[in-house]
Structure formats: structure tokens, C-alpha cells
Design a protein around this motif. Sequence first.
Motif, PDB file in Angstrom:
ATOM      1  N   ILE A 229      20.619  46.579  70.988  1.00  0.00           N
ATOM      2  CA  ILE A 229      22.230  46.524  70.360  1.00  0.00           C
ATOM      3  C   ILE A 229      22.949  46.867  68.969  1.00  0.00           C
ATOM      4  O   ILE A 229      23.934  47.641  69.011  1.00  0.00           O
ATOM      5  CB  ILE A 229      22.184  44.870  69.966  1.00  0.00           C
ATOM      6  CG1 ILE A 229      21.213  43.957  71.400  1.00  0.00           C
ATOM      7  CG2 ILE A 229      23.519  44.612  69.855  1.00  0.00           C
ATOM      8  CD1 ILE A 229      21.032  42.886  71.477  1.00  0.00           C
ATOM      9  N   SER A 230      21.820  46.994  68.167  1.00  0.00           N
ATOM     10  CA  SER A 230      22.981  47.992  67.000  1.00  0.00           C
ATOM     11  C   SER A 230      23.562  49.227  67.227  1.00  0.00           C
ATOM     12  O   SER A 230      24.478  49.440  66.351  1.00  0.00           O
ATOM     13  CB  SER A 230      21.171  47.578  65.436  1.00  0.00           C
ATOM     14  OG  SER A 230      20.416  48.548  66.148  1.00  0.00           O
ATOM     15  N   SER A 231      22.773  50.194  67.936  1.00  0.00           N
ATOM     16  CA  SER A 231      22.561  51.420  67.579  1.00  0.00           C
ATOM     17  C   SER A 231      23.893  51.232  68.937  1.00  0.00           C
ATOM     18  O   SER A 231      24.841  52.318  68.941  1.00  0.00           O
ATOM     19  CB  SER A 231      21.343  52.299  69.016  1.00  0.00           C
ATOM     20  OG  SER A 231      21.318  52.135  69.565  1.00  0.00           O
ATOM     21  N   PHE A 232      24.334  50.591  70.108  1.00  0.00           N
ATOM     22  CA  PHE A 232      25.122  50.301  71.295  1.00  0.00           C
ATOM     23  C   PHE A 232      26.102  50.060  69.776  1.00  0.00           C
ATOM     24  O   PHE A 232      27.650  50.410  70.312  1.00  0.00           O
ATOM     25  CB  PHE A 232      24.879  49.272  71.994  1.00  0.00           C
ATOM     26  CG  PHE A 232      26.435  49.306  72.249  1.00  0.00           C
ATOM     27  CD1 PHE A 232      27.296  50.062  73.222  1.00  0.00           C
ATOM     28  CD2 PHE A 232      26.815  48.021  72.875  1.00  0.00           C
ATOM     29  CE1 PHE A 232      28.044  49.646  73.915  1.00  0.00           C
ATOM     30  CE2 PHE A 232      27.721  47.223  73.310  1.00  0.00           C
ATOM     31  CZ  PHE A 232      28.437  48.174  73.987  1.00  0.00           C
ATOM     32  N   SER A 233      26.318  49.058  69.035  1.00  0.00           N
ATOM     33  CA  SER A 233      26.981  48.404  68.297  1.00  0.00           C
ATOM     34  C   SER A 233      28.192  49.827  67.287  1.00  0.00           C
ATOM     35  O   SER A 233      28.814  49.174  67.336  1.00  0.00           O
ATOM     36  CB  SER A 233      27.163  47.290  67.304  1.00  0.00           C
ATOM     37  OG  SER A 233      26.591  46.056  68.365  1.00  0.00           O
ATOM     38  N   ARG A 234      27.065  50.140  66.873  1.00  0.00           N
ATOM     39  CA  ARG A 234      27.433  51.461  66.093  1.00  0.00           C
ATOM     40  C   ARG A 234      28.749  52.355  67.271  1.00  0.00           C
ATOM     41  O   ARG A 234      29.646  52.844  66.512  1.00  0.00           O
ATOM     42  CB  ARG A 234      26.372  51.948  65.902  1.00  0.00           C
ATOM     43  CG  ARG A 234      25.629  51.155  64.166  1.00  0.00           C
ATOM     44  CD  ARG A 234      24.954  52.142  63.311  1.00  0.00           C
ATOM     45  NE  ARG A 234      24.077  52.860  64.040  1.00  0.00           N
ATOM     46  CZ  ARG A 234      22.848  51.914  64.384  1.00  0.00           C
ATOM     47  NH1 ARG A 234      21.620  51.166  64.205  1.00  0.00           N
ATOM     48  NH2 ARG A 234      21.560  52.805  65.300  1.00  0.00           N
ATOM     49  N   PHE A 235      28.008  52.831  67.882  1.00  0.00           N
ATOM     50  CA  PHE A 235      28.554  53.796  68.836  1.00  0.00           C
ATOM     51  C   PHE A 235      29.892  53.206  69.235  1.00  0.00           C
ATOM     52  O   PHE A 235      31.094  53.566  69.319  1.00  0.00           O
ATOM     53  CB  PHE A 235      27.687  53.766  70.165  1.00  0.00           C
ATOM     54  CG  PHE A 235      28.099  54.344  70.887  1.00  0.00           C
ATOM     55  CD1 PHE A 235      28.426  55.989  71.377  1.00  0.00           C
ATOM     56  CD2 PHE A 235      28.986  53.741  72.543  1.00  0.00           C
ATOM     57  CE1 PHE A 235      29.047  56.646  72.713  1.00  0.00           C
ATOM     58  CE2 PHE A 235      29.821  53.914  73.137  1.00  0.00           C
ATOM     59  CZ  PHE A 235      29.455  55.821  73.307  1.00  0.00           C
ATOM     60  N   PHE A 236      30.246  52.163  69.983  1.00  0.00           N
ATOM     61  CA  PHE A 236      31.487  51.440  70.019  1.00  0.00           C
ATOM     62  C   PHE A 236      32.219  50.741  68.546  1.00  0.00           C
ATOM     63  O   PHE A 236      33.539  51.733  69.068  1.00  0.00           O
ATOM     64  CB  PHE A 236      31.307  50.032  70.478  1.00  0.00           C
ATOM     65  CG  PHE A 236      32.524  49.339  71.359  1.00  0.00           C
ATOM     66  CD1 PHE A 236      32.638  49.363  72.480  1.00  0.00           C
ATOM     67  CD2 PHE A 236      33.236  48.257  70.723  1.00  0.00           C
ATOM     68  CE1 PHE A 236      33.621  48.828  73.203  1.00  0.00           C
ATOM     69  CE2 PHE A 236      34.114  48.360  71.132  1.00  0.00           C
ATOM     70  CZ  PHE A 236      34.570  48.156  72.210  1.00  0.00           C
TER      71      PHE A 236
END
Length: 253
Positions: A229-236
Motif C-alpha cells: 500500500i505504501s509504495s502505491f500511495s507514494r506513486f499516486f
Amino acid sequence: MNSWKTKIKITVNFESNTELLSDNSMGIYFEYDSDETLVVHFKPLNEVFSESTLFSTQGVLINFERDLIDEDDIEYALDVMSLFNKFPQYHIQDAKEVNQISKIIELLKDEYCSATVSYIMLKTLLKVLLLHLIRFQNDELLPQDIHQKRVFQFLELMEVNFLKETNSDYYANELGISTKRLNQILQDKLNLTAKQIIQQRQVTEAKRKLIKSEITTKELAFELGFESISSFSRFFKKNVGVSPTVFKSQQHS
């Protein structure tokens, strides 16, 4: 839908690419050469209109964000992508076809300027217009730039596979060329690498899902192929400016 003005824009005799909604929008400029000839100029994603197009003295620009076509079935979306990426422009010289297109454009303009404008009506009329253009273009046997063809092949592959294939090598292998060559072609035609285009598509899909469904951030991260989730949230947040949670709350407020 209060945000429809951020999704579609109709301009008469536009003069500059700065008038476009965004780089990630699609544009069609209809240049009335005569009563029986209509020159259709296409602006695919991540491109701009040529300077020669802007010198036209009479015409109509229809500019829209790609999520207007993403909301429909994938076959339609692919047909539209093909329409925009096959040829930068073509001439409609059949008087009946010119008349049909002109009538649809007038209906779109009337709805766009109406005090009781309907987003659904705009989207429906746009779809009718695009379907007519797809049919007309398919009837034409025009020479196609091999690099432009590769761009479309990449976009078509990506549209079908981006949820599970995010590595540029996969698309290069499918096209039978090296990853370096694929990126050279995409950089030349779209000014973006394969990875950047894939990420752009991920952002569009993420925004669409957050607006249209009750999907959680965890579910969305998994669906788009992120490891956490953290990698997706940073990407978004890097691409949109806010976290997925904030973005979703803003859309539903």
C-alpha cells in the motif's frame, strides 16, 4: 456532473496548444476546407497539434480527457486509440459524410453551450462522432508510418495488459524489437518512455476506480500490481499531488 468542464472542451477557431485541457487529453480539430471537404486533425495523448493546424482560419476543436472513453468497453477504447494513432490527419471528401459530421458537431456545440447541459448527452454525442470517424477512417486505405503503427501496437497491448504487465521488456518482446528501440520510437512520437506511459495509464485507472467504485486503497494497490500500500500511495501522490484517500474524499465531497 459538476466537473464535466474539466473533461471536455469545445473551442471555435482555437489558436494555441495552451488552450488544451491537458497533455493527457485527446483532441480533434475539424477544419472546414470547403462545403464538401473536411480536414480532420488528430492530437493523440501526449502530443500537440502542429503549427500548420493552428493557422486554420475556420474550424472547431473538440478536446476531451481519455477517461471519457475509458468509462466504456475496452473494444471501443481501442478503436478510439487506433483512430487517433493511425494518421495525424485525413480528408473527408464525400459530401454526405461531411454533412453527417457537421450535424453532429453542431449538436455537440449546442449541448455544450446549453444552460441545461447534460454530461451524459455530451458523452453520447461525442461517442456517436467518434464512431462515425472510426467508420470513415476504416474505409480509407491510407499509407501508415511504421513508427506510428508501432506506437499504436504498443498502446493497444498496454491497454489490454497494463494491470498485470508493467515491465517495458514485455511490450518490446511482444512487438519483436528491443526495449531501447521501443523507447526511442515512443520518445520520438510521444516524448515519453514506455514506463512513463504505463505509469500514466496506471494513474488514470487508479483515479477512475477511486471515483467509480468502493474499492479500498489496499485492493487497488494489489490490482495495479504494487507490492505494498505504501509504495502505491507514494506513486499516486507523486503523480496526482495527494494520497489516494484524500483524492477519493475530494471527489465525493
